[in-house]
Design an enzyme around this catalytic site. Structure first.
Site, PDB file in Angstrom:
ATOM      1  N   SER A 108      40.965  28.517  43.653  1.00 63.02           N
ATOM      2  CA  SER A 108      40.126  29.691  43.903  1.00 63.02           C
ATOM      3  C   SER A 108      38.829  29.704  43.105  1.00 63.02           C
ATOM      4  O   SER A 108      37.889  30.420  43.468  1.00 63.02           O
ATOM      5  CB  SER A 108      40.915  30.973  43.607  1.00 63.02           C
ATOM      6  OG  SER A 108      41.132  31.128  42.221  1.00 63.02           O
TER       7      SER A 108
ATOM      8  N   LYS B 264      39.327  34.775  37.435  1.00 65.21           N
ATOM      9  CA  LYS B 264      38.249  35.013  38.403  1.00 65.21           C
ATOM     10  C   LYS B 264      36.960  35.269  37.622  1.00 65.21           C
ATOM     11  O   LYS B 264      36.942  35.326  36.401  1.00 65.21           O
ATOM     12  CB  LYS B 264      38.543  36.236  39.291  1.00 65.21           C
ATOM     13  CG  LYS B 264      39.859  36.207  40.036  1.00 65.21           C
ATOM     14  CD  LYS B 264      39.907  35.179  41.148  1.00 65.21           C
ATOM     15  CE  LYS B 264      41.246  35.208  41.882  1.00 65.21           C
ATOM     16  NZ  LYS B 264      41.380  34.091  42.846  1.00 65.21           N
TER      17      LYS B 264
END
Length: 252
Positions: free
Chosen positions: A43, A104
């Protein structure tokens, strides 16, 4: 008691004392200074790759009960809290399951309005500057390298980073406006079409908004990196599998 037995007992006691001191030092470092973390998914490509091992700065944002080993709920809120800046790469506990760590990039602060329009990021109604850069060459997708479209975004505070655009007109290339609530942050993966992040509500397996309390630390440096699906402990694979050029590189 003989002198020899006394010497043996003294040696055992000294070994035990040193071991306890080393354990205490390790716990202090892990709790207040640095913690290791390894990348389990794609990701955050191309910034972070599966097989990267990182050090997190635990003191960047202060401390919560998640900073403690095993996360005992001894207190709520943050101590010595300091908000992340847009563009920081952070590790946090998943709001819907606080036994799971996610990594993230912080995109939105409390009060910000975030939206994707035709694959471009908008913050508070203004398009974030982005420019096309060289394709990312993904060598882990199969026998042949795959070229992936890559953009360089620059946030309003001047922080720049690369994002990947794997799928034209993907599901989250166009989104509603996300209004970041007080005490929360909006986080996204750099691999935009392969990231269950704040664009995806928890009910659909995503992150949603990230509470300030759930932040564990800021990703600072890659201290080890290994590819080819080789476990780090298999040292005999290191010569061919270690990504030597990524060792001890900073994370931006």
């Amino acid at each position: 008691m003989s002198t020899e037995k006394q010497r043996q007992q003294g040696g055992i006691a000294e070994t035990f004392r040193v071991a306890v001191q080393a354990l205490i030092i390790a716990l202090v470092i892990r709790t207040f200074l640095f913690q290791s973390f390894n990348i389990p998914s794609e990701s955050m490509e191309s910034t972070l790759l599966v097989g990267d091992y990182l050090f997190l700065s635990k003191y960047s944002y202060g401390y919560t009960h998640y900073s403690l080993p095993f996360s005992p709920p001894l207190f709520s809120g943050r101590i010595f809290g300091s908000e992340p800046k847009p563009g920081d790469v952070v590790v946090f506990r998943l709001p819907s399951d606080d036994s799971v760590d996610f990594i993230k990039r912080v995109i939105g602060l409390p009060g910000d309005r975030i939206q994707m329009i035709d694959g471009q990021l908008y913050i508070n109604g203004t398009a974030v500057k982005r420019e096309r850069v060289d394709d990312y060459v993904d060598r882990d997708e199969g026998p042949r390298p795959v070229r992936v479209k890559r953009w360089r975004e620059t946030l309003p505070n001047g922080v720049s980073y690369d994002t990947l655009d794997r799928i034209e007109r993907s599901e989250y290339d166009n989104t509603p406006v996300y209004a970041v609530p007080p005490g929360h942050f909006f986080a996204m993966g750099d691999n935009r079409d392969n990231s269950a992040d704040s664009r995806v509500p928890p009910a659909r397996g995503g992150v949603g908004y990230v509470p300030f309390e759930n932040l564990i630390g800021q990703a600072k440096v890659i201290f080890f990196s290994i590819g080819n699906d080789a476990p780090a402990w298999q040292v005999w694979h290191w010569p061919s599998s270690v990504r030597w050029n990524r060792l001890f590189t900073g994370i931006h």
